[in-house]
Design an enzyme around this catalytic site. Sequence first.
Site, PDB file in Angstrom:
ATOM      1  N   HIS A 109       5.792  21.591   4.268  1.00  0.00           N
ATOM      2  CA  HIS A 109       4.562  21.656   4.495  1.00  0.00           C
ATOM      3  C   HIS A 109       3.299  20.003   4.785  1.00  0.00           C
ATOM      4  O   HIS A 109       3.446  19.658   4.740  1.00  0.00           O
ATOM      5  CB  HIS A 109       4.216  22.101   2.434  1.00  0.00           C
ATOM      6  N   ASP A 120       0.685  -1.520  -0.338  1.00  0.00           N
ATOM      7  CA  ASP A 120      -0.365  -0.016   0.309  1.00  0.00           C
ATOM      8  C   ASP A 120       0.719   1.118   0.596  1.00  0.00           C
ATOM      9  O   ASP A 120       0.729   2.227  -1.148  1.00  0.00           O
ATOM     10  CB  ASP A 120      -0.882  -0.345   1.231  1.00  0.00           C
ATOM     11  N   ASP A 169       4.034  13.493   1.474  1.00  0.00           N
ATOM     12  CA  ASP A 169       5.017  12.962   0.602  1.00  0.00           C
ATOM     13  C   ASP A 169       6.264  13.567   1.765  1.00  0.00           C
ATOM     14  O   ASP A 169       7.616  13.383   1.625  1.00  0.00           O
ATOM     15  CB  ASP A 169       5.961  12.855  -0.494  1.00  0.00           C
ATOM     16  N   HIS A 218      -3.058  23.997 -15.446  1.00  0.00           N
ATOM     17  CA  HIS A 218      -2.782  23.525 -14.768  1.00  0.00           C
ATOM     18  C   HIS A 218      -0.540  23.988 -14.996  1.00  0.00           C
ATOM     19  O   HIS A 218      -0.143  23.935 -15.448  1.00  0.00           O
ATOM     20  CB  HIS A 218      -1.836  21.858 -14.898  1.00  0.00           C
ATOM     21  N   VAL A 219      -0.388  24.196 -13.933  1.00  0.00           N
ATOM     22  CA  VAL A 219       0.833  24.654 -13.836  1.00  0.00           C
ATOM     23  C   VAL A 219       1.885  23.578 -12.563  1.00  0.00           C
ATOM     24  O   VAL A 219       1.232  23.271 -11.296  1.00  0.00           O
ATOM     25  CB  VAL A 219       1.561  25.765 -13.158  1.00  0.00           C
ATOM     26  N   HIS A 243      15.504  15.522  -2.980  1.00  0.00           N
ATOM     27  CA  HIS A 243      13.807  15.633  -3.564  1.00  0.00           C
ATOM     28  C   HIS A 243      14.092  15.869  -5.186  1.00  0.00           C
ATOM     29  O   HIS A 243      13.750  16.522  -5.893  1.00  0.00           O
ATOM     30  CB  HIS A 243      13.186  17.154  -3.573  1.00  0.00           C
ATOM     31  N   HIS A 270       6.812  23.341  -8.372  1.00  0.00           N
ATOM     32  CA  HIS A 270       7.955  23.427  -8.241  1.00  0.00           C
ATOM     33  C   HIS A 270       8.957  24.307  -9.339  1.00  0.00           C
ATOM     34  O   HIS A 270       8.773  24.676 -10.043  1.00  0.00           O
ATOM     35  CB  HIS A 270       8.731  21.881  -8.322  1.00  0.00           C
ATOM     36  N   ALA A 283      -6.489  17.285  -3.541  1.00  0.00           N
ATOM     37  CA  ALA A 283      -7.624  17.298  -3.091  1.00  0.00           C
ATOM     38  C   ALA A 283      -6.569  18.653  -2.593  1.00  0.00           C
ATOM     39  O   ALA A 283      -6.880  19.562  -1.611  1.00  0.00           O
ATOM     40  CB  ALA A 283      -8.075  16.765  -1.859  1.00  0.00           C
ATOM     41  N   ASP A 299      15.600  21.597  -2.891  1.00  0.00           N
ATOM     42  CA  ASP A 299      14.455  21.292  -4.027  1.00  0.00           C
ATOM     43  C   ASP A 299      15.159  20.645  -6.154  1.00  0.00           C
ATOM     44  O   ASP A 299      15.091  21.562  -6.413  1.00  0.00           O
ATOM     45  CB  ASP A 299      12.732  21.764  -3.977  1.00  0.00           C
TER      46      ASP A 299
END
EC number: 3.1.-.-
Lengths: 560, 560
Positions: free
Chosen positions: A75, A52, A79, A368-369, A394, A372, A235, A198
């Site tokens: 945040h 899972d 992940d 969408h954008v 990351h 990152h 979400a 990142d």
Amino acid sequence: MSKKNNNDKLSIFSLGGVAEIGKNMYVIQYANDIVVIDAGLKFPEEDMLGIDIVIPDISYLTENRDKVRGIVLTHGHEDHIGGLPYVLKNLNVPVYGTKLTLGLVENKLKEANLLGETKRILIDADSEIQLGSTLKATFFATNHSIPDSVGVCVETPEGNVVHTGDFKFDHTPVNGQFADLQRMAQIGARGVLALLSDSTNAEKPGFTPSEKSVGEVLDDIFSKAEQRVVVATFASNVHRIQQVMNAAYNTGRKVTIIGRSMVNVVGIASDLGYLEVPDGLIIEPEEVNKMAADRVVILCTGSQGEPMSALTRMARSTHRKVDILPGDTVIIAATPVPGNEKYVGRTIDELFRLGANVIYSRSNSGVHVSGHGSQEELKLMLNLMKPKYFIPIHGEHRMLRRHALLGESVGVEHENIFLIDIGDVVEIQNGVARKAGKVQSGIVLIDGLGVGDVGNIVLRDRKLLSQDGILVVVVTLSKQDGKIVSGPDIISRGFVYVRESEGLLDEANRIVSSTLEKLMSEKVNEWASLKTNVKDSLGRFLYEQTRRRPMILPIIMEVN
Amino acid sequence: MSKKNNNDKLSIFSLGGVAEIGKNMYVIQYANDIVVIDAGLKFPEEDMLGIDIVIPDISYLTENRDKVRGIVLTHGHEDHIGGLPYVLKNLNVPVYGTKLTLGLVENKLKEANLLGETKRILIDADSEIQLGSTLKATFFATNHSIPDSVGVCVETPEGNVVHTGDFKFDHTPVNGQFADLQRMAQIGARGVLALLSDSTNAEKPGFTPSEKSVGEVLDDIFSKAEQRVVVATFASNVHRIQQVMNAAYNTGRKVTIIGRSMVNVVGIASDLGYLEVPDGLIIEPEEVNKMAADRVVILCTGSQGEPMSALTRMARSTHRKVDILPGDTVIIAATPVPGNEKYVGRTIDELFRLGANVIYSRSNSGVHVSGHGSQEELKLMLNLMKPKYFIPIHGEHRMLRRHALLGESVGVEHENIFLIDIGDVVEIQNGVARKAGKVQSGIVLIDGLGVGDVGNIVLRDRKLLSQDGILVVVVTLSKQDGKIVSGPDIISRGFVYVRESEGLLDEANRIVSSTLEKLMSEKVNEWASLKTNVKDSLGRFLYEQTRRRPMILPIIMEVN
């Protein structure tokens, strides 16, 4: 901050999040003080059958539990926080996070019955927290695809270690929560010993567009759509959700929310003041059918084509409450995560077949954008921080490597850049950094309620079973003379259609019988040997006949 | 061509290749004449566990075998010819193809022992072939990522049906084999009743770049590389291979070829004159290590990260003949097919770790261009042909739909465009087309030597087994009193680590025993009922304890 002891060292390492996307967990240790940054989960690779979720191996932390001063969260994405319930079960330490982040965490801890016993400490971008006697953390606001994201500056006796968290530079942020360029520059001016930054979009040239650009596209689509608008997005992308609400409000539509995690996040984000929802904008799913089609927006989960999600069920006409109607406009406001392309494609096809007009990222639609930063933003962060040492984090190995090149291009010395794997320790003493071995690290697989009880052998068996199925061979031998009393009976699952393969299975039966009879006549009667011989001869026969290698499980019993 | 009988109709349908990518097979029938265009295979979807390849269900053709006049091949890619050996085993009809296409087919038929009995008829772009009494096929040269590709014009008493095959418009083709614009225009001028056209890139705006642009990039990389160059690409992309040879020649490097399919295609293409290889350019793999590193090119398979391919083995340092050395330049001259992104990513990471410089498509490197035309090329084809009816083919449903919109944009009437699924028949009579029901169609799964012996039940079992494994419960009962004589013994595979879960399995044992004892005391002794009860009670217990649902296989035996 306590005085520097010349024998003490600063160690920096990752227990998850380098050479991979997901399960982020970074550790900064000085002397007897450990601070952990993030505790994420990861979804299983395609060869981890039946698993899972995957979390980091935290043995190092549990073995040093008296030194761990806390877990600092950057945040509220899975992940970065999804591993918390498992970590906290083994390591009861304080958790630091901003308001929205802790709001999402609390929900998780409640489900895991850990809310009462976990010390949660609210921070904001101006907080300063002392972690043990040698470490102090300060923060800086960043832009990301979820509000309230921060970067962390850990002040140590060796110098400042900056961890960016996930970030982009959005100069026109949706909620007015600007990235704090001034504070970043200030930290850089004071001096940064090591930067962990990142790398998710290190392969993308240029700048990532502002989230606001999506809002303009949504306004346009909503006003032109002649019937209902369905929007699927992550979400947790509260900014995106805000923009859907705004576009609905601007075009005189009501919004209904479908999907457990969407309902959950909208609730938390509204309660905490991260979503501004005009009174009366939100309606119950049951009310949708009573409204004129051009007055409705359906906001839902399923942007990744996940089999059980709201949008997927709608696309398959199996959703309890909402049907897709011909003429509906469906916006998939997300790009497929690698591995999900086929699921998303299938959902799009099914929606088209129902007569919907589907707008998705492949169609260059601007819906969408990314959250990152691209290459120019990564360089901007490097130049704001001007670190002596640079550790790209990351990202898959190739992304870390690309990020390292960006670091070199802005002037970080080649030998001061560390490409690390999980567990690799970067040790800094008296201002000099070096790779210093490995701490225990790895993955823990979670399958149902089991944490770590599935490993390589179980996965190998699942893989085998998934390819060619299993044959169970049951035979009873007489204790007296070793003759076959009953059987062999062969039961197969996942191998062939039994009805169409009777001949094959009959012949398999004969092969088992003759193998056993031969062994008996040779007075071979150790069970291990009998089983191995049955396996070998039957396996060879089946491979010759079918080119398949099912698992073979011989069960040999003795009776009087 | 025979005279038109007013009761006869023209039927057009697909047995594979619409609403999917792969296993292309199209059927054009007039009266008693059937021509089949292409006979491809497809690789399994991720839920088809253990399946090797997928081919179309050809029941319609075998049931009408006396009408099938032949199979016409448009080009030599697996998704157009890979199903041939299976089809020809059931349907011995002539196969028509261009030189390279038949070259590749012959190799396949040899392996399947079908070469002798199959009539193969060589065509070129100027051929005219009569198919039965009513159909005639002519051809036109196209550009694609394999030489010798053609489109087909089937002349029928109702009018001309054009099938484009896979195509792009490459105005500077590598081998001088231009697309025959003149003939296409001529066909269009004579009148096209129906056009079936390639939709693979219908979602991509603009024009697909020329294959030659890749050659320039290769020249540049080869000349700058200070050590060896490794190039991975599709074995069938003969133009690309030619350009690798050219770049090697231009920069004074020798080429060695690694990977079975690459060796095979290079052999066939050279023999047939589709590859010009300067004398002495190609060397054996064993010679590589004797050469200066900057004199070597290694051309290999593995551009999709396939686990057993040459490049993947090299990346894992498990290749028998070639190691990747630090400083090598590795070019992955292909984009990952959807679903392969993770494999390719892993290979790239492993190559970087070995110290190679990896150049791949994500890095915008120009080392790959598509073999399929983008939107402007699709419009060009539509405008050359000016069809009355338009049937988009070769693509997922959303691509066909996008292509339909392109058709409308250039003036095809909306109601004259047919979006079809496999089996859907478009019937044309007296110049009027309509959807006219379905013929039998579907998929046939090939697993090892088994063709069609794996279906939904077997796949469902494999899926179940792959998720949570299996428990076999063996128990022997006394024939006299129904008491347990031996067992229950529980053997598990793919469920949990047995050693760490002894308690769980012990408890499972007790549950089986008490379930059976209770049934016996209630005089329940039908085996089906015993088995169902064991399954239910054990399944419930395991789900409560682990949230897993392994397959449970009770084996109950009776002895005196």
